[in-house]
Design an enzyme around this catalytic site. Structure first.
Site, PDB file in Angstrom:
ATOM      1  N   ALA A   1       0.838  -1.314  -0.003  1.00 10.22           N
ATOM      2  CA  ALA A   1       0.023  -0.080   0.071  1.00 10.22           C
ATOM      3  C   ALA A   1       0.847   1.210   0.111  1.00 10.22           C
ATOM      4  CB  ALA A   1      -0.932  -0.040   1.278  1.00 10.22           C
TER       5      ALA A   1
ATOM      6  N   GLU B   1       1.063   5.639  -1.778  1.00  9.49           N
ATOM      7  CA  GLU B   1       0.742   6.466  -2.906  1.00  9.49           C
ATOM      8  C   GLU B   1       1.969   6.150  -4.073  1.00  9.49           C
ATOM      9  OE1 GLU B   1      -1.783   8.232  -3.902  1.00  9.49           O
ATOM     10  OE2 GLU B   1      -3.096   8.106  -2.097  1.00  9.49           O
TER      11      GLU B   1
ATOM     12  N   THR C   1      11.082   0.797  -3.698  1.00  5.58           N
ATOM     13  CA  THR C   1      11.453   0.802  -4.920  1.00  5.58           C
ATOM     14  C   THR C   1      12.794   1.299  -5.314  1.00  5.58           C
ATOM     15  OG1 THR C   1      10.831   2.691  -6.844  1.00  5.58           O
ATOM     16  CG2 THR C   1      10.742   3.266  -4.573  1.00  5.58           C
ATOM     17  N   ASP C   2      13.420   1.480  -6.629  1.00  3.29           N
ATOM     18  CA  ASP C   2      14.937   1.656  -6.835  1.00  3.29           C
ATOM     19  C   ASP C   2      14.814   3.140  -6.910  1.00  3.29           C
ATOM     20  OD1 ASP C   2      13.353   2.192  -9.129  1.00  3.29           O
ATOM     21  OD2 ASP C   2      14.793   1.323 -10.536  1.00  3.29           O
ATOM     22  N   GLU C   3      13.825   3.921  -6.947  1.00  6.91           N
ATOM     23  CA  GLU C   3      13.774   5.577  -6.905  1.00  6.91           C
ATOM     24  C   GLU C   3      14.508   6.050  -5.518  1.00  6.91           C
ATOM     25  OE1 GLU C   3      10.554   7.668  -8.608  1.00  6.91           O
ATOM     26  OE2 GLU C   3      10.141   6.069  -9.772  1.00  6.91           O
TER      27      GLU C   3
ATOM     28  N   TYR D   1       7.850  11.596  -3.882  1.00  7.21           N
ATOM     29  CA  TYR D   1       7.327  10.116  -3.832  1.00  7.21           C
ATOM     30  C   TYR D   1       8.618   9.285  -3.388  1.00  7.21           C
ATOM     31  CZ  TYR D   1       7.223   5.260  -5.607  1.00  7.21           C
ATOM     32  OH  TYR D   1       7.166   3.898  -5.631  1.00  7.21           O
TER      33      TYR D   1
ATOM     34  N   LYS E   1       9.163   7.065   0.024  1.00  6.86           N
ATOM     35  CA  LYS E   1       9.373   5.724   0.104  1.00  6.86           C
ATOM     36  C   LYS E   1      10.781   5.352   1.087  1.00  6.86           C
ATOM     37  CE  LYS E   1       7.689   2.481  -1.537  1.00  6.86           C
ATOM     38  NZ  LYS E   1       6.360   1.827  -1.057  1.00  6.86           N
TER      39      LYS E   1
ATOM     40  N   PRO F   1       2.170  11.913 -24.997  1.00  8.84           N
ATOM     41  CA  PRO F   1       3.170  12.708 -24.488  1.00  8.84           C
ATOM     42  C   PRO F   1       4.330  12.360 -23.617  1.00  8.84           C
ATOM     43  CG  PRO F   1       1.257  12.224 -22.990  1.00  8.84           C
ATOM     44  CD  PRO F   1       1.174  11.465 -24.284  1.00  8.84           C
TER      45      PRO F   1
ATOM     46  N   ASP G   1       9.097  18.604 -19.612  1.00  5.97           N
ATOM     47  CA  ASP G   1       9.694  17.932 -18.677  1.00  5.97           C
ATOM     48  C   ASP G   1       9.212  17.805 -17.451  1.00  5.97           C
ATOM     49  OD1 ASP G   1      11.408  15.484 -18.530  1.00  5.97           O
ATOM     50  OD2 ASP G   1      13.384  16.472 -18.721  1.00  5.97           O
TER      51      ASP G   1
ATOM     52  N   PRO H   1       9.369  17.990 -13.504  1.00  2.37           N
ATOM     53  CA  PRO H   1      10.041  18.671 -12.763  1.00  2.37           C
ATOM     54  C   PRO H   1      11.329  17.581 -11.771  1.00  2.37           C
ATOM     55  CG  PRO H   1       8.223  19.439 -12.262  1.00  2.37           C
ATOM     56  CD  PRO H   1       7.890  18.366 -13.227  1.00  2.37           C
TER      57      PRO H   1
HETATM   58  P1  NAD Z   1      -0.795   1.134  -6.948  1.00  2.00           P
HETATM   59  O1  NAD Z   1      -0.746   2.958  -7.067  1.00  2.00           O
HETATM   60  O2  NAD Z   1      -1.167   0.555  -8.278  1.00  2.00           O
HETATM   61  O3  NAD Z   1      -1.534   0.804  -5.867  1.00  2.00           O
HETATM   62  C1  NAD Z   1      -1.578   1.308  -4.712  1.00  2.00           C
HETATM   63  C2  NAD Z   1      -2.691   0.764  -3.678  1.00  2.00           C
HETATM   64  O4  NAD Z   1      -2.544   0.916  -2.517  1.00  2.00           O
HETATM   65  C3  NAD Z   1      -3.808   0.848  -4.386  1.00  2.00           C
HETATM   66  O5  NAD Z   1      -4.637  -0.274  -4.466  1.00  2.00           O
HETATM   67  C4  NAD Z   1      -4.466   1.900  -3.146  1.00  2.00           C
HETATM   68  O6  NAD Z   1      -5.959   2.108  -3.008  1.00  2.00           O
HETATM   69  C5  NAD Z   1      -3.911   1.343  -1.988  1.00  2.00           C
HETATM   70  N1  NAD Z   1      -3.460   2.377  -0.862  1.00  2.00           N
HETATM   71  C6  NAD Z   1      -3.220   3.652  -1.065  1.00  2.00           C
HETATM   72  N2  NAD Z   1      -2.934   4.298   0.042  1.00  2.00           N
HETATM   73  C7  NAD Z   1      -3.492   3.465   1.136  1.00  2.00           C
HETATM   74  C8  NAD Z   1      -3.864   3.570   2.278  1.00  2.00           C
HETATM   75  N3  NAD Z   1      -3.559   4.697   3.105  1.00  2.00           N
HETATM   76  N4  NAD Z   1      -4.089   2.330   3.152  1.00  2.00           N
HETATM   77  C9  NAD Z   1      -4.532   1.048   2.372  1.00  2.00           C
HETATM   78  N5  NAD Z   1      -4.292   0.976   0.926  1.00  2.00           N
HETATM   79  C10 NAD Z   1      -3.803   2.125   0.518  1.00  2.00           C
HETATM   80  O7  NAD Z   1       0.958   0.844  -6.786  1.00  2.00           O
HETATM   81  P2  NAD Z   1       1.590  -0.115  -7.334  1.00  2.00           P
HETATM   82  O8  NAD Z   1       2.454   0.400  -8.756  1.00  2.00           O
HETATM   83  O9  NAD Z   1       1.201  -1.434  -7.315  1.00  2.00           O
HETATM   84  O10 NAD Z   1       2.993  -0.037  -6.391  1.00  2.00           O
HETATM   85  C11 NAD Z   1       2.791  -1.077  -5.363  1.00  2.00           C
HETATM   86  C12 NAD Z   1       3.784  -0.704  -4.157  1.00  2.00           C
HETATM   87  O11 NAD Z   1       5.102  -1.286  -5.108  1.00  2.00           O
HETATM   88  C13 NAD Z   1       4.098   0.527  -3.861  1.00  2.00           C
HETATM   89  O12 NAD Z   1       4.835   0.698  -2.593  1.00  2.00           O
HETATM   90  C14 NAD Z   1       5.455   1.101  -4.754  1.00  2.00           C
HETATM   91  O13 NAD Z   1       5.959   2.136  -4.032  1.00  2.00           O
HETATM   92  C15 NAD Z   1       6.179   0.017  -5.029  1.00  2.00           C
HETATM   93  N6  NAD Z   1       6.753  -0.080  -6.349  1.00  2.00           N
HETATM   94  C16 NAD Z   1       6.185  -0.027  -7.378  1.00  2.00           C
HETATM   95  C17 NAD Z   1       6.583  -0.126  -8.662  1.00  2.00           C
HETATM   96  C18 NAD Z   1       6.119   0.148  -9.968  1.00  2.00           C
HETATM   97  O14 NAD Z   1       6.757  -0.052 -11.136  1.00  2.00           O
HETATM   98  N7  NAD Z   1       4.780   0.487 -10.144  1.00  2.00           N
HETATM   99  C19 NAD Z   1       8.093  -0.360  -8.835  1.00  2.00           C
HETATM  100  C20 NAD Z   1       8.783  -0.555  -7.658  1.00  2.00           C
HETATM  101  C21 NAD Z   1       7.928  -0.712  -6.486  1.00  2.00           C
HETATM  102  O1  DAU Z   2      11.318   2.975 -10.707  1.00  3.47           O
HETATM  103  C1  DAU Z   2      10.186   2.350  -9.907  1.00  3.47           C
HETATM  104  C2  DAU Z   2       9.095   3.261  -9.781  1.00  3.47           C
HETATM  105  O2  DAU Z   2       8.662   3.042 -11.324  1.00  3.47           O
HETATM  106  C3  DAU Z   2       7.966   2.979  -9.073  1.00  3.47           C
HETATM  107  O3  DAU Z   2       8.653   3.191  -7.648  1.00  3.47           O
HETATM  108  C4  DAU Z   2       6.778   3.983  -9.080  1.00  3.47           C
HETATM  109  O4  DAU Z   2       5.920   3.726  -8.117  1.00  3.47           O
HETATM  110  C5  DAU Z   2       6.253   3.934 -10.523  1.00  3.47           C
HETATM  111  O5  DAU Z   2       5.248   4.713 -10.604  1.00  3.47           O
HETATM  112  C6  DAU Z   2       7.429   4.160 -11.456  1.00  3.47           C
HETATM  113  O6  DAU Z   2       7.953   5.549 -11.518  1.00  3.47           O
HETATM  114  P1  DAU Z   2       8.300   6.334 -12.846  1.00  3.47           P
HETATM  115  O7  DAU Z   2       8.065   7.887 -12.682  1.00  3.47           O
HETATM  116  O8  DAU Z   2       9.504   5.950 -13.437  1.00  3.47           O
HETATM  117  O9  DAU Z   2       6.980   5.812 -13.865  1.00  3.47           O
HETATM  118  P2  DAU Z   2       5.957   6.546 -14.833  1.00  3.47           P
HETATM  119  O10 DAU Z   2       5.362   5.568 -15.490  1.00  3.47           O
HETATM  120  O11 DAU Z   2       5.233   7.594 -14.192  1.00  3.47           O
HETATM  121  O12 DAU Z   2       7.255   6.974 -15.821  1.00  3.47           O
HETATM  122  C7  DAU Z   2       8.183   6.446 -16.511  1.00  3.47           C
HETATM  123  C8  DAU Z   2       8.924   7.143 -17.236  1.00  3.47           C
HETATM  124  O13 DAU Z   2       8.146   7.712 -18.341  1.00  3.47           O
HETATM  125  C9  DAU Z   2       9.384   8.262 -16.566  1.00  3.47           C
HETATM  126  O14 DAU Z   2      10.858   8.707 -17.144  1.00  3.47           O
HETATM  127  C10 DAU Z   2       8.661   9.547 -16.989  1.00  3.47           C
HETATM  128  C11 DAU Z   2       8.244   9.273 -18.448  1.00  3.47           C
HETATM  129  N1  DAU Z   2       6.671   9.501 -18.882  1.00  3.47           N
HETATM  130  C12 DAU Z   2       5.726   9.256 -17.900  1.00  3.47           C
HETATM  131  C13 DAU Z   2       4.386   9.763 -18.175  1.00  3.47           C
HETATM  132  C14 DAU Z   2       3.294   9.216 -17.263  1.00  3.47           C
HETATM  133  C15 DAU Z   2       6.526  10.321 -20.227  1.00  3.47           C
HETATM  134  O15 DAU Z   2       7.427  10.725 -20.697  1.00  3.47           O
HETATM  135  N2  DAU Z   2       5.174  10.876 -20.193  1.00  3.47           N
HETATM  136  C16 DAU Z   2       4.033  10.539 -19.372  1.00  3.47           C
HETATM  137  O16 DAU Z   2       2.976  10.797 -19.591  1.00  3.47           O
END
Ligand code: NAD
Ligand code: DAU
Length: 358
Positions: free
Chosen positions: A84, A86, A136-138, A162, A166, A217, A293, A295
């Protein structure tokens, strides 16, 4: 494996729902999902588990200590898998508050509840109990083109609200192990893609916009690099860390698959050209548009996943080519899911983020 359930927080989100389906359908593991159902949570992602007696869904906030105490008392989980959060960087730039509340204060509340619960466990329960924190790797910041990939000992340098939230949660998890002996494991993973991802993130956003005939975009020069991992490979990695990881340790999980954003979008266009050609016969590439871009946009992420490979025998099974094709096929076959998640609030987000291009 214990028949006591895993408590999966955020199990209605992208990775959490894929993990819950994997845990139930492949591992046969009972699961209790706790999810607040924010804009990013979709109960319909868990539809295949309707009526499953070993699956329970609870709507609630990880920051609600009373609810957590009740959940632990009722379900007595064998492990917590904490997704869970954001999770969207762009939203964190526009409104960081929710990120502090959920990712930091929510994780703190969950850690405290887990600590109190652990004290009620008999010795055999104590021995198997785990708290796995999905991160996350971020948290490691941004890499130059020639720098070595992130690994478990890379210093933290988060750059966005974000990633800072994390990073803070990772530190809390580490401290609860060091100070209180909570049996924690942390995973730091690269960008995931695959079925059930909310269309605010790069790949599903571009798919939706391409099919709607809208501009695609690409931020800045499109040359920012991410290391893409198919979501099921991530889920398998998490299950491996849960069963074999060393307590108190962190594990970097990645796809060994660095791609520029532009190349990801172009590959998507090509897959769509093959599967759902545009009526005018032109490529979806025509729709690519470079926009302002993000920010503080991190230039490059890359993960060295050798610890996962060498110590736990894990490596990605999907290549980017096969994973992306599966993903496109899933979205084309599940337009009803996509329609359902694109509520008025979603349209409002697109307007705020992309303005007239929305
Ligand atoms: P997501 O945004 O798709 O899902 C997040 C879920 O958490 C949602 O279902 C939301 O309703 C729930 N949530 C949010 N706030 C909450 C709260 N206060 N209490 C209970 N539930 C709550 O996220 P995701 O992409 O599935 O990522 C899941 C986890 O993995 C996160 O911790 C994220 O940091 C991590 N992560 C994501 C990625 C990626 O590429 N998506 C990569 C590495 C790590
Ligand atoms: O690296 C792991 C992370 O990857 C997770 O921790 C985050 O939860 C997940 O959202 C993701 O973060 P990013 O910022 O890398 O993901 P996003 O899909 O938002 O963007 C991927 C790349 O694409 C990033 O360099 C920004 C670019 N982008 C994204 C959007 C939404 C665009 O160029 N245009 C867009 O409209």
């Amino acid at each position: 494996m214990s028949r006591r359930p895993w408590l999966v927080t955020g199990g209605a989100g992208f990775i959490g729902s894929n993990f819950t389906l994997y845990a139930r359908q492949v591992l046969g593991q009972p699961v209790v999902v706790l999810d607040k159902l924010t804009y990013a949570g979709n109960l319909s992602s868990l539809d295949p588990l309707r009526g499953d007696p070993d699956f329970t869904f609870v709507q609630g906030d990880i920051g609600d200590a009373a609810l957590l105490a009740d959940l632990f008392r009722t379900h007595r989980p064998a492990a917590i898998v904490h997704f869970a959060a954001e999770s969207h960087v762009d939203r964190s730039l526009l409104g960081p508050r929710d990120f502090i509340d959920t990712n930091i204060v929510g994780t703190f509340t969950l850690l405290e509840a887990a600590r109190q619960y652990q004290q009620t466990l008999p010795p055999e329960g104590h021995a198997v109990f785990r708290f796995l924190h999905v991160s996350t790797d971020e948290v490691y910041g941004s890499l130059t083109p020639e720098a070595a990939a992130f690994h478990e000992r890379t210093p933290y340098a988060p750059n966005s609200p974000y990633s800072a939230s994390k990073a803070a949660s990772d530190h809390l998890v580490r401290a609860w192990h060091h100070s209180y002996g909570l049996p924690v494991l942390t995973t730091n993973c690269s960008n995931n893609y695959g079925p059930l991802q909310f269309p605010e993130k790069l790949i599903p956003l571009m798919l939706c916009k391409a099919l709607a005939g809208e501009a695609l975009p690409v931020y800045g020069d499109g040359l920012n690099v991410r290391d893409w991992l198919y979501v099921l490979d991530h889920c398998k990695g998490i299950a491996r860390v849960l069963s074999q990881g060393q307590l108190g340790e962190t594990y970097c999980i990645g796809g060994c698959n660095e791609q520029t954003n532009l190349s990801v979008v172009e590959t998507l266009c090509q897959l769509l050209d093959e599967r759902r050609p545009r009526a005018d016969g032109l490529s979806y590439r025509q729709q690519i548009q470079f926009v302002a871009d993000r920010p503080g946009h991190d230039r490059r992420y890359a993960i060295d996943a050798s610890r996962m490979r060498d110590e736990l025998g894990w490596q990605p099974e999907e290549t980017f080519k096969t994973g992306l094709a599966k993903t496109v096929d899933w979205y084309l076959a599940n337009e009803a899911w996509l329609q359902r998640v694109q509520s008025g609030a979603y349209r409002q987000w697109l307007q705020t983020q992309y303005g007239d291009q929305a």
